[in-house]
Design a protein around this motif. Structure first.
Motif, short mmCIF file in Angstrom:
data_model
loop_
_atom_site.label_atom_id
_atom_site.label_comp_id
_atom_site.label_asym_id
_atom_site.label_seq_id
_atom_site.Cartn_x
_atom_site.Cartn_y
_atom_site.Cartn_z
N ALA A 139 0.84 -1.21 0.00
CA ALA A 139 0.00 0.00 0.00
C ALA A 139 0.87 1.25 0.00
CB ALA A 139 -0.93 0.00 1.21
N LEU A 140 1.92 1.26 0.80
CA LEU A 140 2.81 2.42 0.84
C LEU A 140 3.50 2.63 -0.50
CD1 LEU A 140 4.40 2.07 4.40
CD2 LEU A 140 2.59 3.65 3.67
N ALA A 141 3.87 1.55 -1.16
CA ALA A 141 4.49 1.67 -2.49
C ALA A 141 3.51 2.29 -3.48
CB ALA A 141 4.98 0.32 -2.97
N HIS A 142 2.26 1.85 -3.43
CA HIS A 142 1.23 2.42 -4.33
C HIS A 142 1.02 3.90 -4.04
CE1 HIS A 142 -0.36 -0.98 -6.63
NE2 HIS A 142 -0.10 -1.71 -5.57
N LEU A 143 0.95 4.24 -2.75
CA LEU A 143 0.71 5.64 -2.39
C LEU A 143 1.90 6.52 -2.74
CD1 LEU A 143 -1.02 5.09 1.07
CD2 LEU A 143 -2.12 5.69 -1.10
N ALA A 144 3.10 6.03 -2.54
CA ALA A 144 4.31 6.82 -2.84
C ALA A 144 4.47 7.06 -4.33
CB ALA A 144 5.54 6.11 -2.28
N ALA A 145 3.90 6.17 -5.14
CA ALA A 145 4.03 6.30 -6.59
C ALA A 145 3.09 7.35 -7.18
CB ALA A 145 3.78 4.95 -7.26
N ASP A 194 -2.26 15.15 0.67
CA ASP A 194 -2.50 15.02 2.11
C ASP A 194 -3.21 13.72 2.46
OD1 ASP A 194 -1.26 17.43 2.58
OD2 ASP A 194 -3.13 18.57 2.73
N LEU A 195 -4.14 13.27 1.61
CA LEU A 195 -4.86 12.03 1.91
C LEU A 195 -3.93 10.82 1.86
CD1 LEU A 195 -8.27 12.63 0.12
CD2 LEU A 195 -7.72 12.83 2.55
N GLU A 196 -3.01 10.81 0.91
CA GLU A 196 -2.03 9.73 0.84
C GLU A 196 -1.11 9.77 2.06
OE1 GLU A 196 -3.41 10.37 -3.32
OE2 GLU A 196 -2.69 11.73 -1.77
N ALA A 197 -0.69 10.97 2.45
CA ALA A 197 0.17 11.12 3.62
C ALA A 197 -0.54 10.67 4.89
CB ALA A 197 0.64 12.56 3.74
N LEU A 198 -1.80 11.02 5.02
CA LEU A 198 -2.58 10.60 6.18
C LEU A 198 -2.71 9.08 6.22
CD1 LEU A 198 -4.33 11.22 8.64
CD2 LEU A 198 -6.26 11.56 7.07
N ALA A 199 -3.01 8.47 5.10
CA ALA A 199 -3.11 7.01 5.03
C ALA A 199 -1.79 6.36 5.39
CB ALA A 199 -3.57 6.56 3.64
N ALA A 200 -0.69 6.92 4.90
CA ALA A 200 0.64 6.38 5.21
C ALA A 200 0.91 6.45 6.71
CB ALA A 200 1.71 7.13 4.43
N ALA A 201 0.53 7.56 7.34
CA ALA A 201 0.74 7.70 8.79
C ALA A 201 -0.09 6.68 9.56
CB ALA A 201 0.38 9.11 9.23
N ARG A 202 -1.32 6.49 9.16
CA ARG A 202 -2.17 5.50 9.84
C ARG A 202 -1.61 4.09 9.68
NH1 ARG A 202 -8.07 7.92 8.08
NH2 ARG A 202 -8.24 9.36 9.84
N LEU A 203 -1.24 3.76 8.45
CA LEU A 203 -0.70 2.43 8.19
C LEU A 203 0.58 2.19 8.99
CD1 LEU A 203 -1.29 2.26 4.34
CD2 LEU A 203 -2.49 0.94 6.10
N GLY A 204 1.44 3.20 9.05
CA GLY A 204 2.68 3.06 9.81
C GLY A 204 2.43 2.89 11.29
N THR A 205 1.43 3.58 11.80
CA THR A 205 1.11 3.47 13.22
C THR A 205 0.60 2.08 13.56
OG1 THR A 205 0.64 5.83 13.34
CG2 THR A 205 -0.31 4.43 15.08
N TRP A 206 -0.32 1.56 12.75
CA TRP A 206 -0.82 0.21 13.00
C TRP A 206 0.29 -0.84 12.83
CZ3 TRP A 206 -5.25 2.33 9.85
CH2 TRP A 206 -6.27 2.79 10.69
N ARG A 207 1.15 -0.64 11.85
CA ARG A 207 2.27 -1.56 11.63
C ARG A 207 3.16 -1.58 12.87
NH1 ARG A 207 6.36 -0.57 6.65
NH2 ARG A 207 5.84 -2.55 5.69
N HIS A 208 3.46 -0.41 13.41
CA HIS A 208 4.29 -0.33 14.61
C HIS A 208 3.60 -1.03 15.78
CE1 HIS A 208 7.38 1.29 17.20
NE2 HIS A 208 6.44 1.76 18.01
N GLY A 209 2.31 -0.86 15.89
CA GLY A 209 1.55 -1.52 16.95
C GLY A 209 1.63 -3.03 16.87
N LEU A 210 1.63 -3.57 15.66
CA LEU A 210 1.77 -5.02 15.50
C LEU A 210 3.07 -5.50 16.14
CD1 LEU A 210 0.76 -5.45 11.75
CD2 LEU A 210 -0.62 -6.06 13.74
N GLY A 211 4.14 -4.79 15.86
CA GLY A 211 5.44 -5.17 16.42
C GLY A 211 5.47 -5.05 17.93
N LEU A 212 4.84 -4.02 18.45
CA LEU A 212 4.81 -3.84 19.90
C LEU A 212 4.06 -4.98 20.58
CD1 LEU A 212 4.15 0.01 20.17
CD2 LEU A 212 6.30 -1.22 20.60
N TRP A 213 2.93 -5.38 20.02
CA TRP A 213 2.17 -6.48 20.61
C TRP A 213 2.95 -7.79 20.55
CZ3 TRP A 213 -1.50 -6.99 23.94
CH2 TRP A 213 -2.39 -5.92 24.16
N LEU A 214 3.60 -8.05 19.43
CA LEU A 214 4.38 -9.29 19.32
C LEU A 214 5.53 -9.29 20.32
CD1 LEU A 214 4.48 -9.78 15.46
CD2 LEU A 214 3.24 -11.18 17.13
N ALA A 215 6.23 -8.17 20.44
CA ALA A 215 7.35 -8.09 21.37
C ALA A 215 6.88 -8.20 22.82
CB ALA A 215 8.10 -6.77 21.16
#
Length: 134
Positions: A18-24, A30-51
């Protein structure tokens, strides 16, 4: 936790594509940037829960392993669904129409989440917490 790790891996693949599609996009708005921020936040949360779950389950006197695993699985499943919703909304119809990695990850992840009926596990964990007075 192996199951939750698989879910997190599929969600991570969805975020990456998704980030590759948005960056292209030209221009990236602003909507792409907002989506990227949300996706990055949830991705980071996945790692925190696993750790966090790994630390809790590896401790000498771990917390209730069933509760830790249930909570982590719920959080990871919820984040994965949020990732898919945001990624598909933000990228539009191109990824599914072209069979992009996002589309494959989304289909796999939805199937994985359907195969594991998480609600009964969560209900048992919730009941145990209520009975323990927590």
């Amino acid at each position: 936790m192996r199951t939750a790790s698989t879910w997190a891996g599929a969600a991570d693949a969805a975020v990456a594509d998704a980030l590759a599609h948005l960056a292209a996009r030209d221009p990236v708005g602003d909507l792409e940037a907002l989506a990227a921020a949300r996706l990055g936040t949830w991705r980071h949360g996945l790692g925190l829960w696993l750790a966090d779950a790994a630390r809790a389950l590896d401790a000498d006197a771990p917390a209730d392993p069933a509760r830790v695993a249930a909570q982590a699985r719920m959080a990871i499943a919820d984040a994965a669904r949020a990732i898919l919703d945001e990624a598909e909304r933000a990228t539009g119809s191109r990824p599914p129409a072209t069979g992009a990695a996002l589309d494959r990850a989304a289909r796999d992840l939805r199937l994985f989440l359907l195969q594991h009926r998480l609600e009964p596990i969560l209900a048992r964990a919730g009941r145990a917490a209520l009975e323990a007075g927590a």
